[in-house]
Design a protein around this motif. Structure first.
Motif, PDB file in Angstrom:
ATOM      1  N   PRO A 257       0.802  -1.232   0.000  1.00 59.66           N
ATOM      2  CA  PRO A 257       0.000   0.000   0.000  1.00 59.66           C
ATOM      3  C   PRO A 257       0.835   1.281   0.000  1.00 59.66           C
ATOM      4  CG  PRO A 257      -0.862  -1.544   1.632  1.00 59.66           C
ATOM      5  CD  PRO A 257       0.417  -2.125   1.101  1.00 59.66           C
ATOM      6  N   VAL A 258       2.079   1.200   0.439  1.00 55.74           N
ATOM      7  CA  VAL A 258       2.950   2.382   0.443  1.00 55.74           C
ATOM      8  C   VAL A 258       3.177   2.882  -0.987  1.00 55.74           C
ATOM      9  CG1 VAL A 258       5.283   3.193   1.006  1.00 55.74           C
ATOM     10  CG2 VAL A 258       4.070   1.733   2.605  1.00 55.74           C
ATOM     11  N   ARG A 259       3.165   1.968  -1.941  1.00 56.16           N
ATOM     12  CA  ARG A 259       3.400   2.341  -3.340  1.00 56.16           C
ATOM     13  C   ARG A 259       2.313   3.252  -3.891  1.00 56.16           C
ATOM     14  NH1 ARG A 259       4.188  -3.421  -5.949  1.00 56.16           N
ATOM     15  NH2 ARG A 259       4.223  -4.333  -3.881  1.00 56.16           N
ATOM     16  N   THR A 260       1.128   3.167  -3.334  1.00 58.20           N
ATOM     17  CA  THR A 260       0.006   3.939  -3.884  1.00 58.20           C
ATOM     18  C   THR A 260      -0.368   5.151  -3.036  1.00 58.20           C
ATOM     19  OG1 THR A 260      -1.554   2.489  -2.739  1.00 58.20           O
ATOM     20  CG2 THR A 260      -0.940   1.902  -5.013  1.00 58.20           C
ATOM     21  N   LEU A 261       0.287   5.354  -1.890  1.00 59.29           N
ATOM     22  CA  LEU A 261      -0.011   6.519  -1.048  1.00 59.29           C
ATOM     23  C   LEU A 261       0.422   7.814  -1.729  1.00 59.29           C
ATOM     24  CD1 LEU A 261       0.995   5.407   2.551  1.00 59.29           C
ATOM     25  CD2 LEU A 261      -1.295   5.899   1.723  1.00 59.29           C
ATOM     26  N   SER A 262      -0.320   8.862  -1.439  1.00 58.86           N
ATOM     27  CA  SER A 262       0.038  10.185  -1.973  1.00 58.86           C
ATOM     28  C   SER A 262       0.085  11.183  -0.825  1.00 58.86           C
ATOM     29  CB  SER A 262      -0.998  10.654  -2.987  1.00 58.86           C
ATOM     30  OG  SER A 262      -0.921   9.888  -4.149  1.00 58.86           O
ATOM     31  N   ILE A 263       1.050  12.077  -0.877  1.00 64.72           N
ATOM     32  CA  ILE A 263       1.170  13.167   0.093  1.00 64.72           C
ATOM     33  C   ILE A 263       1.237  14.466  -0.702  1.00 64.72           C
ATOM     34  CG2 ILE A 263       2.601  14.176   1.895  1.00 64.72           C
ATOM     35  CD1 ILE A 263       3.562  11.393   2.600  1.00 64.72           C
ATOM     36  N   PHE A 264       0.331  15.373  -0.401  1.00 60.11           N
ATOM     37  CA  PHE A 264       0.223  16.647  -1.118  1.00 60.11           C
ATOM     38  C   PHE A 264       0.073  16.427  -2.626  1.00 60.11           C
ATOM     39  CE2 PHE A 264       2.927  17.749   2.630  1.00 60.11           C
ATOM     40  CZ  PHE A 264       1.953  18.462   3.322  1.00 60.11           C
ATOM     41  N   GLY A 265      -0.582  15.373  -2.995  1.00 60.88           N
ATOM     42  CA  GLY A 265      -0.837  15.088  -4.395  1.00 60.88           C
ATOM     43  C   GLY A 265       0.308  14.402  -5.114  1.00 60.88           C
ATOM     44  N   LEU A 266       1.409  14.151  -4.420  1.00 56.59           N
ATOM     45  CA  LEU A 266       2.552  13.463  -5.031  1.00 56.59           C
ATOM     46  C   LEU A 266       2.632  12.041  -4.482  1.00 56.59           C
ATOM     47  CD1 LEU A 266       5.297  16.219  -4.848  1.00 56.59           C
ATOM     48  CD2 LEU A 266       4.155  15.388  -6.891  1.00 56.59           C
ATOM     49  N   PRO A 267       2.949  11.072  -5.329  1.00 54.02           N
ATOM     50  CA  PRO A 267       3.085   9.694  -4.845  1.00 54.02           C
ATOM     51  C   PRO A 267       4.202   9.602  -3.798  1.00 54.02           C
ATOM     52  CG  PRO A 267       3.099   9.770  -7.243  1.00 54.02           C
ATOM     53  CD  PRO A 267       3.158  11.176  -6.761  1.00 54.02           C
ATOM     54  N   LEU A 268       3.969   8.809  -2.752  1.00 52.03           N
ATOM     55  CA  LEU A 268       4.945   8.653  -1.670  1.00 52.03           C
ATOM     56  C   LEU A 268       6.307   8.141  -2.166  1.00 52.03           C
ATOM     57  CD1 LEU A 268       5.557   8.887   1.323  1.00 52.03           C
ATOM     58  CD2 LEU A 268       4.729   6.543   1.588  1.00 52.03           C
ATOM     59  N   PRO A 269       6.366   7.182  -3.093  1.00 57.60           N
ATOM     60  CA  PRO A 269       7.689   6.753  -3.583  1.00 57.60           C
ATOM     61  C   PRO A 269       8.488   7.909  -4.191  1.00 57.60           C
ATOM     62  CG  PRO A 269       6.043   5.140  -4.202  1.00 57.60           C
ATOM     63  CD  PRO A 269       5.305   6.295  -3.604  1.00 57.60           C
ATOM     64  N   TRP A 270       7.822   8.808  -4.901  1.00 60.15           N
ATOM     65  CA  TRP A 270       8.518   9.959  -5.471  1.00 60.15           C
ATOM     66  C   TRP A 270       9.018  10.883  -4.368  1.00 60.15           C
ATOM     67  CZ3 TRP A 270       6.314  12.384 -10.487  1.00 60.15           C
ATOM     68  CH2 TRP A 270       6.191  11.396 -11.483  1.00 60.15           C
ATOM     69  N   MET A 271       8.186  11.057  -3.349  1.00 61.38           N
ATOM     70  CA  MET A 271       8.587  11.910  -2.222  1.00 61.38           C
ATOM     71  C   MET A 271       9.824  11.330  -1.523  1.00 61.38           C
ATOM     72  SD  MET A 271       6.477  14.522  -1.883  1.00 61.38           S
ATOM     73  CE  MET A 271       6.300  14.979  -0.184  1.00 61.38           C
ATOM     74  N   ILE A 272       9.776  10.028  -1.311  1.00 59.95           N
ATOM     75  CA  ILE A 272      10.905   9.391  -0.627  1.00 59.95           C
ATOM     76  C   ILE A 272      12.163   9.479  -1.480  1.00 59.95           C
ATOM     77  CG2 ILE A 272      11.817   7.173   0.170  1.00 59.95           C
ATOM     78  CD1 ILE A 272       8.990   6.479   1.103  1.00 59.95           C
ATOM     79  N   LEU A 273      12.041   9.106  -2.749  1.00 58.96           N
ATOM     80  CA  LEU A 273      13.221   9.084  -3.626  1.00 58.96           C
ATOM     81  C   LEU A 273      13.680  10.484  -4.035  1.00 58.96           C
ATOM     82  CD1 LEU A 273      12.277   6.059  -5.890  1.00 58.96           C
ATOM     83  CD2 LEU A 273      13.935   6.117  -4.021  1.00 58.96           C
ATOM     84  N   GLY A 274      12.750  11.407  -4.127  1.00 63.85           N
ATOM     85  CA  GLY A 274      13.108  12.748  -4.585  1.00 63.85           C
ATOM     86  C   GLY A 274      13.489  13.712  -3.484  1.00 63.85           C
ATOM     87  N   ILE A 275      13.040  13.430  -2.262  1.00 66.72           N
ATOM     88  CA  ILE A 275      13.295  14.377  -1.180  1.00 66.72           C
ATOM     89  C   ILE A 275      14.072  13.742  -0.029  1.00 66.72           C
ATOM     90  CG2 ILE A 275      12.191  15.854   0.544  1.00 66.72           C
ATOM     91  CD1 ILE A 275       9.918  16.278  -1.466  1.00 66.72           C
ATOM     92  N   LEU A 276      13.673  12.587   0.426  1.00 65.37           N
ATOM     93  CA  LEU A 276      14.268  11.967   1.610  1.00 65.37           C
ATOM     94  C   LEU A 276      15.710  11.510   1.393  1.00 65.37           C
ATOM     95  CD1 LEU A 276      13.715  10.993   4.515  1.00 65.37           C
ATOM     96  CD2 LEU A 276      13.065   8.804   3.538  1.00 65.37           C
ATOM     97  N   VAL A 277      16.051  11.139   0.194  1.00 63.43           N
ATOM     98  CA  VAL A 277      17.389  10.615  -0.086  1.00 63.43           C
ATOM     99  C   VAL A 277      18.469  11.674   0.156  1.00 63.43           C
ATOM    100  CG1 VAL A 277      18.885   9.759  -1.933  1.00 63.43           C
ATOM    101  CG2 VAL A 277      16.568   8.865  -1.685  1.00 63.43           C
TER     102      VAL A 277
END
Length: 126
Positions: free
Chosen positions: A77-97
Motif C-alpha cells: 500500500p505504500v506504493r500507492t499513497l500520496s502526500i500533497f498530491g505526489l506519490p509517496l515513492p517519489w517523495m521518498i526518492l526525490g526528497i528523503l534521499v
C-alpha cells in the motif's frame, strides 16, 4: 678641554652564528618523512582508520537507502499513497534521499578530520 675616549666597543660573535639551526622535528614526523618501517606503520594505521570510517558510512547509507525498495516490496500500500498530491515513492526518492546523503557526508567529514587531528597529535608527540 678634550674628553678622554673610553674603550672602543667590540662585538664578539660565535663563528657559527650564521649557520642554519636545525629545527627540532618530532620523531614520528621524521619517521614518516624518512619512510622508515615505523613511519610505514604510522601511515598504515591512519589509512586503516580512514578505511574503517569510509566502509562504516557507506554501509549505513546503503542499508538506509537499500531498505526503501524493501519497504515498497513488503508493504504494497505504500506504493500507492500520496502526500500533497505526489506519490509517496517519489517523495521518498526525490526528497528523503538527499538529507540522508548530506548527513552521512557531514558525519564522514567530521570523523575524518577527528582521525587526522588525533593522528597529527600522536605523531607530533613521538
Amino acid at each position: 678641554m678634550s674628553t678622554p675616549e673610553g674603550p672602543r666597543r667590540v662585538r664578539v660573535t660565535s663563528p657559527r652564528t650564521s649557520a642554519a639551526r636545525r629545527p627540532i622535528i618530532p620523531t614520528g614526523t621524521r619517521e614518516i618523512d624518512e619512510q622508515t618501517r615505523l613511519g610505514e606503520i604510522y601511515m598504515l594505521s591512519l589509512v586503516q582508520s580512514q578505511l574503517r570510517l569510509t566502509l562504516a558510512v557507506i554501509g549505513v547509507v546503503l542499508l538506509v537507502l537499500g531498505s526503501i525498495p524493501l519497504l515498497f516490496w513488503l508493504v504494497p500500500p505504500v506504493r500507492t499513497l500520496s502526500i500533497f498530491g505526489l506519490p509517496l515513492p517519489w517523495m521518498i526518492l526525490g526528497i528523503l534521499v538527499y538529507p540522508v546523503v548530506y548527513v552521512a557526508a557531514r558525519i564522514y567529514v567530521r570523523n575524518a578530520e577527528r582521525i587526522e587531528a588525533e593522528f597529527t597529535e600522536f605523531v607530533g608527540r613521538q
